[in-house]
Design a protein around this motif. Structure first.
Motif, PDB file in Angstrom:
ATOM      1  N   ALA A 181       7.902  -5.072 -38.252  1.00  0.00           N
ATOM      2  CA  ALA A 181       7.131  -5.724 -37.191  1.00  0.00           C
ATOM      3  C   ALA A 181       8.040  -6.161 -36.054  1.00  0.00           C
ATOM      4  N   SER A 183      11.001  -4.867 -35.301  1.00  0.00           N
ATOM      5  CA  SER A 183      11.587  -3.686 -34.661  1.00  0.00           C
ATOM      6  C   SER A 183      10.589  -2.965 -33.769  1.00  0.00           C
ATOM      7  N   SER A 184       9.332  -2.969 -34.165  1.00  0.00           N
ATOM      8  CA  SER A 184       8.316  -2.249 -33.406  1.00  0.00           C
ATOM      9  C   SER A 184       7.805  -3.046 -32.209  1.00  0.00           C
ATOM     10  N   GLY A 185       8.094  -4.341 -32.196  1.00  0.00           N
ATOM     11  CA  GLY A 185       7.632  -5.179 -31.096  1.00  0.00           C
ATOM     12  C   GLY A 185       6.307  -5.860 -31.357  1.00  0.00           C
ATOM     13  N   SER A 186       5.685  -5.576 -32.500  1.00  0.00           N
ATOM     14  CA  SER A 186       4.422  -6.238 -32.820  1.00  0.00           C
ATOM     15  C   SER A 186       4.644  -7.694 -33.226  1.00  0.00           C
ATOM     16  N   MET A 187       5.914  -8.048 -33.457  1.00  0.00           N
ATOM     17  CA  MET A 187       6.296  -9.427 -33.750  1.00  0.00           C
ATOM     18  C   MET A 187       7.534  -9.742 -32.918  1.00  0.00           C
ATOM     19  N   ASP A 188       7.588 -10.932 -32.370  1.00  0.00           N
ATOM     20  CA  ASP A 188       8.743 -11.324 -31.567  1.00  0.00           C
ATOM     21  C   ASP A 188      10.023 -11.178 -32.397  1.00  0.00           C
TER      22      ASP A 188
END
Length: 232
Positions: A181, A183-188
């Protein structure tokens, strides 16, 4: 297994050899302390270079103590090796233009990969009937495969190996989704690093001690040495 002749029970024989192979409490602490210090330093100071220096410094201090005492440096070297791999991933991220948060995130990837790979290897060794803990015992007795001739020892080593699999699987199950999450940017990324840091501590020593506690419980049972013996 030749070591069995000196013990009244299967558990006593395996307990002695496994303790030597794992390095006892001191060896396990030396392997864990540098990583714990890295995590705590990053969470409190938010300075990646400082966190790396603190973890490396702690490992070097432990190494010097071992050298002065003229005792084995195996477990400290293992910790330094782990830090080195983490450092490589961090600087690889830096070279590709990653932010400091992304670099810190990269530090946790080797641990996730290690736990996943270790769990697969351990589980596979049990499924094929050659549990890895047995080889740990064999490496101490001087005969790598003699333990496999005793079905009681094989069963015990399989149970002990599965207990080592469990913490690895739990760590991957908890940490991998957070890392992905972040790494993908879906989580800060900063939040992901904080969560991973907390998980690394919570799922580190406490989980390992729980697994070792279960192993100790197994090793306190009394199975007399002999082909027809049954647990007491």
């Amino acid at each position: 297994m030749t070591a069995q002749t000196a013990h009244e029970t299967v558990e006593a024989a395996v307990r002695q050899q496994l303790s030597k192979a794992l390095g006892g409490r001191r060896g396990m602490a030396e392997a864990a302390v540098p990583t714990i210090l890295f995590t705590l330093t990053w969470l409190t100071m938010r300075e990646l270079d400082l966190a790396l220096r603190v973890s490396i410094g702690a490992a070097l201090v432990l190494l010097v103590v071992r050298l002065v005492q003229r005792s084995t440096v195996q477990f400290v070297v293992n910790a330094l090796f782990g830090i080195g791999i983490g450092w490589f991933f961090v600087h690889r991220s830096a070279a590709s233009g990653g932010s400091e948060q992304e670099q810190a995130l990269a530090y946790f990837l080797p641990g996730i990969l290690y736990n996943g790979g270790y769990a697969v290897v351990l589980a596979f060794s049990c499924l094929v009937g050659w549990p890895l803990v047995g080889f740990m015992v064999g490496s101490i007795t001087g005969d790598a495969t003699a333990w496999h001739r005793d079905k009681q020892v094989v069963r015990l080593c399989s149970r002990l190996t599965w207990l080592l699999v469990a913490p690895c699987v739990l760590r991957v199950a908890a940490q991998a989704p957070v890392w992905l999450a972040g790494s993908s940017g879906s989580m800060d990324p900063d939040a992901a690093v904080a969560v991973l840091g907390v998980l690394k501590i919570v799922l580190g020593w406490p989980l390992q001690l729980a697994a070792l506690g279960a192993m100790v419980w197994l090793l306190t049972r009394r199975t007399p040495v002999g082909p027809d013996a049954k647990p007491a």
